[in-house]
Design a protein around this motif. Structure first.
Motif, PDB file in Angstrom:
ATOM      1  N   ALA A 107      53.593  36.620 -20.011  1.00 31.65           N
ATOM      2  CA  ALA A 107      53.182  35.224 -19.855  1.00 31.65           C
ATOM      3  C   ALA A 107      52.525  34.710 -21.131  1.00 31.65           C
ATOM      4  N   ALA A 108      51.688  35.527 -21.758  1.00 31.89           N
ATOM      5  CA  ALA A 108      50.989  35.097 -22.967  1.00 31.89           C
ATOM      6  C   ALA A 108      51.952  34.863 -24.128  1.00 31.89           C
ATOM      7  N   VAL A 109      53.020  35.634 -24.174  1.00 27.15           N
ATOM      8  CA  VAL A 109      53.950  35.521 -25.300  1.00 27.15           C
ATOM      9  C   VAL A 109      54.963  34.399 -25.099  1.00 27.15           C
ATOM     10  N   PRO A 126      50.336  27.675 -23.748  1.00 29.23           N
ATOM     11  CA  PRO A 126      48.969  28.151 -23.442  1.00 29.23           C
ATOM     12  C   PRO A 126      48.449  27.735 -22.071  1.00 29.23           C
ATOM     13  N   GLY A 127      48.718  26.521 -21.638  1.00 31.20           N
ATOM     14  CA  GLY A 127      48.247  26.084 -20.328  1.00 31.20           C
ATOM     15  C   GLY A 127      48.895  26.847 -19.185  1.00 31.20           C
ATOM     16  N   ARG A 128      50.214  26.975 -19.256  1.00 28.14           N
ATOM     17  CA  ARG A 128      50.932  27.714 -18.220  1.00 28.14           C
ATOM     18  C   ARG A 128      50.605  29.202 -18.276  1.00 28.14           C
ATOM     19  N   ALA A 129      50.405  29.719 -19.475  1.00 27.67           N
ATOM     20  CA  ALA A 129      50.057  31.139 -19.616  1.00 27.67           C
ATOM     21  C   ALA A 129      48.722  31.436 -18.946  1.00 27.67           C
TER      22      ALA A 129
END
Length: 95
Positions: free
Chosen positions: A33-35, A39-42
């Motif tokens: 998710a981070a990659v 940023p908001g969805r992560a």
């Protein structure tokens, strides 16, 4: 031939392996998710993964406590697991 005390130990070990597997999958999903997400969805995805992992860890912990074990065996294993989780999380997030 089965030894009465070994069944309890095998059950405890199987729940610990389950928790290790759950932690590895949660860390991999959080890294994914981070990659690959904004940023908001992560942040939302990582929070969701964390909540699901916490619920699963709570269930595993409750199941482990329902099995009667000799006193004093759980603390070293718990400390070892915590250190392994920290190391695994650091390696997954740093790579």
């Amino acid at each position: 031939m089965t030894v009465p005390g070994l069944q309890v130990e095998r059950t405890q070990l199987s729940w610990r392996r389950t928790l290790v597997s759950l932690t590895a999958v949660a860390l991999l999903l959080a890294r994914l998710a981070a990659v690959h997400l904004t940023p908001g969805r992560a942040a939302w995805a990582i929070a969701a993964v964390g909540l699901v992992w916490a619920a699963a860890a709570g269930l595993v912990r409750r199941r482990m406590r329902s099995v009667v074990t000799p006193i004093g065996r759980e603390l070293p294993a718990l400390i070892t697991l915590i250190l392994l989780y920290c190391a695994m999380g650091t390696l997954l997030l740093m790579s």
